[in-house]
Design a protein around this motif. Sequence first.
Motif, PDB file in Angstrom:
ATOM      1  N   ALA A 228      -0.474  66.595  -9.308  1.00 43.00           N
ATOM      2  CA  ALA A 228      -1.917  66.699  -9.389  1.00 43.00           C
ATOM      3  C   ALA A 228      -2.253  66.047 -10.598  1.00 43.00           C
ATOM      4  N   ILE A 229      -1.580  66.549 -11.567  1.00 44.25           N
ATOM      5  CA  ILE A 229      -1.850  65.837 -13.139  1.00 44.25           C
ATOM      6  C   ILE A 229      -1.747  64.576 -13.332  1.00 44.25           C
ATOM      7  N   GLY A 230      -0.582  64.023 -12.663  1.00 44.77           N
ATOM      8  CA  GLY A 230      -0.187  62.442 -12.720  1.00 44.77           C
ATOM      9  C   GLY A 230      -1.339  61.838 -11.814  1.00 44.77           C
ATOM     10  N   ALA A 231      -1.706  62.107 -10.693  1.00 45.63           N
ATOM     11  CA  ALA A 231      -2.600  61.397  -9.936  1.00 45.63           C
ATOM     12  C   ALA A 231      -3.827  61.357 -10.756  1.00 45.63           C
ATOM     13  N   TRP A 232      -4.605  62.591 -11.377  1.00 45.53           N
ATOM     14  CA  TRP A 232      -5.729  62.718 -11.905  1.00 45.53           C
ATOM     15  C   TRP A 232      -5.970  61.589 -13.033  1.00 45.53           C
ATOM     16  N   LEU A 233      -4.697  61.930 -14.159  1.00 47.32           N
ATOM     17  CA  LEU A 233      -4.585  61.004 -15.153  1.00 47.32           C
ATOM     18  C   LEU A 233      -4.829  59.544 -14.783  1.00 47.32           C
ATOM     19  N   VAL A 234      -3.983  59.224 -13.827  1.00 45.09           N
ATOM     20  CA  VAL A 234      -4.014  57.588 -13.517  1.00 45.09           C
ATOM     21  C   VAL A 234      -5.342  57.233 -13.030  1.00 45.09           C
ATOM     22  N   TRP A 235      -5.911  58.038 -12.227  1.00 45.37           N
ATOM     23  CA  TRP A 235      -7.224  57.796 -11.632  1.00 45.37           C
ATOM     24  C   TRP A 235      -8.236  57.382 -12.591  1.00 45.37           C
ATOM     25  N   ARG A 236      -8.146  58.411 -13.404  1.00 41.88           N
ATOM     26  CA  ARG A 236      -9.278  58.372 -14.520  1.00 41.88           C
ATOM     27  C   ARG A 236      -9.158  56.896 -15.329  1.00 41.88           C
ATOM     28  N   GLY A 237      -7.953  56.440 -15.369  1.00 43.75           N
ATOM     29  CA  GLY A 237      -7.642  55.384 -16.376  1.00 43.75           C
ATOM     30  C   GLY A 237      -7.951  54.124 -15.555  1.00 43.75           C
ATOM     31  N   ILE A 238      -7.684  54.072 -14.041  1.00 48.79           N
ATOM     32  CA  ILE A 238      -8.028  52.923 -13.399  1.00 48.79           C
ATOM     33  C   ILE A 238      -9.071  52.922 -12.710  1.00 48.79           C
ATOM     34  N   ALA A 239     -10.075  53.813 -12.224  1.00 48.20           N
ATOM     35  CA  ALA A 239     -11.245  54.126 -11.255  1.00 48.20           C
ATOM     36  C   ALA A 239     -11.946  52.722 -11.508  1.00 48.20           C
ATOM     37  N   ASP A 240     -12.189  52.322 -12.571  1.00 45.17           N
ATOM     38  CA  ASP A 240     -13.318  51.431 -12.785  1.00 45.17           C
ATOM     39  C   ASP A 240     -12.639  50.054 -12.548  1.00 45.17           C
ATOM     40  N   VAL A 241     -11.540  49.561 -12.468  1.00 49.33           N
ATOM     41  CA  VAL A 241     -10.684  48.340 -12.366  1.00 49.33           C
ATOM     42  C   VAL A 241      -9.969  48.299 -11.161  1.00 49.33           C
ATOM     43  N   THR A 242     -10.148  49.401 -10.313  1.00 50.19           N
ATOM     44  CA  THR A 242      -9.563  49.256  -8.905  1.00 50.19           C
ATOM     45  C   THR A 242     -10.475  48.881  -8.061  1.00 50.19           C
ATOM     46  N   ASP A 273      18.054  68.782  -7.762  1.00 50.79           N
ATOM     47  CA  ASP A 273      18.016  69.934  -8.490  1.00 50.79           C
ATOM     48  C   ASP A 273      17.804  69.721 -10.106  1.00 50.79           C
ATOM     49  N   PRO A 274      16.803  69.307 -10.378  1.00 48.80           N
ATOM     50  CA  PRO A 274      16.476  69.069 -11.869  1.00 48.80           C
ATOM     51  C   PRO A 274      15.900  70.073 -12.511  1.00 48.80           C
ATOM     52  N   SER A 275      15.905  69.979 -13.808  1.00 49.52           N
ATOM     53  CA  SER A 275      15.089  70.857 -14.515  1.00 49.52           C
ATOM     54  C   SER A 275      13.757  70.974 -14.458  1.00 49.52           C
ATOM     55  N   TYR A 276      12.827  71.785 -14.727  1.00 53.00           N
ATOM     56  CA  TYR A 276      11.513  72.114 -14.625  1.00 53.00           C
ATOM     57  C   TYR A 276      10.902  71.045 -15.083  1.00 53.00           C
ATOM     58  N   LEU A 277      11.192  70.713 -16.534  1.00 52.05           N
ATOM     59  CA  LEU A 277      10.771  69.584 -17.244  1.00 52.05           C
ATOM     60  C   LEU A 277      10.815  67.890 -16.670  1.00 52.05           C
ATOM     61  N   LEU A 278      12.085  67.989 -16.018  1.00 51.59           N
ATOM     62  CA  LEU A 278      12.276  66.490 -15.308  1.00 51.59           C
ATOM     63  C   LEU A 278      11.612  66.380 -14.089  1.00 51.59           C
ATOM     64  N   LEU A 279      11.520  67.675 -13.427  1.00 51.62           N
ATOM     65  CA  LEU A 279      10.635  67.395 -12.108  1.00 51.62           C
ATOM     66  C   LEU A 279       9.169  67.267 -12.353  1.00 51.62           C
ATOM     67  N   PHE A 280       8.720  67.863 -13.487  1.00 54.48           N
ATOM     68  CA  PHE A 280       7.189  67.804 -13.718  1.00 54.48           C
ATOM     69  C   PHE A 280       7.130  66.469 -14.135  1.00 54.48           C
ATOM     70  N   LEU A 281       7.868  65.738 -14.944  1.00 54.80           N
ATOM     71  CA  LEU A 281       7.604  64.412 -15.419  1.00 54.80           C
ATOM     72  C   LEU A 281       7.833  63.457 -14.228  1.00 54.80           C
ATOM     73  N   GLY A 282       8.757  63.551 -13.234  1.00 53.51           N
ATOM     74  CA  GLY A 282       9.057  62.774 -12.142  1.00 53.51           C
ATOM     75  C   GLY A 282       7.914  62.827 -11.269  1.00 53.51           C
ATOM     76  N   ALA A 283       7.354  64.144 -10.882  1.00 61.16           N
ATOM     77  CA  ALA A 283       6.312  64.507  -9.870  1.00 61.16           C
ATOM     78  C   ALA A 283       5.167  63.658 -10.580  1.00 61.16           C
ATOM     79  N   ALA A 284       4.752  63.609 -11.859  1.00 60.79           N
ATOM     80  CA  ALA A 284       3.713  63.064 -12.354  1.00 60.79           C
ATOM     81  C   ALA A 284       3.718  61.694 -12.304  1.00 60.79           C
ATOM     82  N   ILE A 285       4.754  61.171 -12.625  1.00 63.60           N
ATOM     83  CA  ILE A 285       4.980  59.680 -12.532  1.00 63.60           C
ATOM     84  C   ILE A 285       4.846  59.038 -11.163  1.00 63.60           C
ATOM     85  N   SER A 286       5.681  59.646 -10.072  1.00 61.36           N
ATOM     86  CA  SER A 286       5.478  59.227  -8.766  1.00 61.36           C
ATOM     87  C   SER A 286       4.122  59.339  -8.358  1.00 61.36           C
TER      88      SER A 286
END
Length: 301
Positions: A228-242, A273-286
């Motif tokens: 959710a955080i990854g999608a929201w942050l990216v959309w905030r940055g690209i909404a006007d140019v998409t 079976d990643p660490s919580y930090l890796l999963l959070f970053l991976g989910a945000a990037i994906s």
Amino acid sequence: MSPLRVDRDIGIMEMLQGYGEWPVVVLFALITQLGDVWFLLLLGGVLYVAGDELPGGGVARRQGLFVLSLVLTYIAFIEALKHFIVLPRPPGASVPPTVPGMPPMLEGVFTNITTAEGPGFPSGHALGTTMVWGGLAFVLDRGTRRLRFGIAGVIVVLVSISRLVLGVHYTADLVAGAGLGIVVLGVLYWLSDRGTDPERVLLVAVALGIVGLAIRITLDSVATAGSAIGAWLVWRGIADVTSAYPRTKREIVAGFVVLGIMGGLFAIIYASDPSYLLLFLGAAISAGGATGAPLLGKRLA
């Protein structure tokens, strides 16, 4: 554990299971996929990337992202809700139905799609199917609104029946899930200015994801919040140019490639079976990459 312990079984599940010969079980195992998370994400992602070029009924990119955002919000909402209202599933929900002659290579997939674990109230399938297919009925402009909502209603009913046939939910779970889905969808449709401002829905998903983390830190809650955080942050940055609509078929194909890569990346990380930090970053990037798929597709085409 929640103190709430009501009898959610009114006999319908047992009646349907009584007619559940193996061909019927296989049929409803396929039908239940119409409300599964992977299918809803695929549905929202395809609509978002293809825009108005989707055969049979496309929409503007913002409306496509609105539908995709509904999926993320549903996932975040049910993740938080089920760990707050902790009510069990029916006995045997984690045991797959017996299907004669099932090929060994399909047993794992069949078990995955016909069983369920964890809290059962309300039904996530009923909630998600109502929100996402109802959201589609709101934003698509093909046919009459009555027809679109009629089709969405049929899909919700079929998916709900499939959960009873498979024995993974009580009737009350499904009624509560669908009813809650109608309310949540109505609020989000109004909040997003009739589906044209998906950033507000993404922000709701972020808030619910954080609530889910506060209730219980698990692989699913971490992945949900990160997405959710990854999608929201990216959309905030690209909404006007998409661009509101795709301009070429190559742009759409490239966008689908990006979408597939991001989905594969998340699947690999989650399964490792990643660490919580890796999963959070991976989910945000994906999720962020999937949100940026139309823009990346345009630049790669």
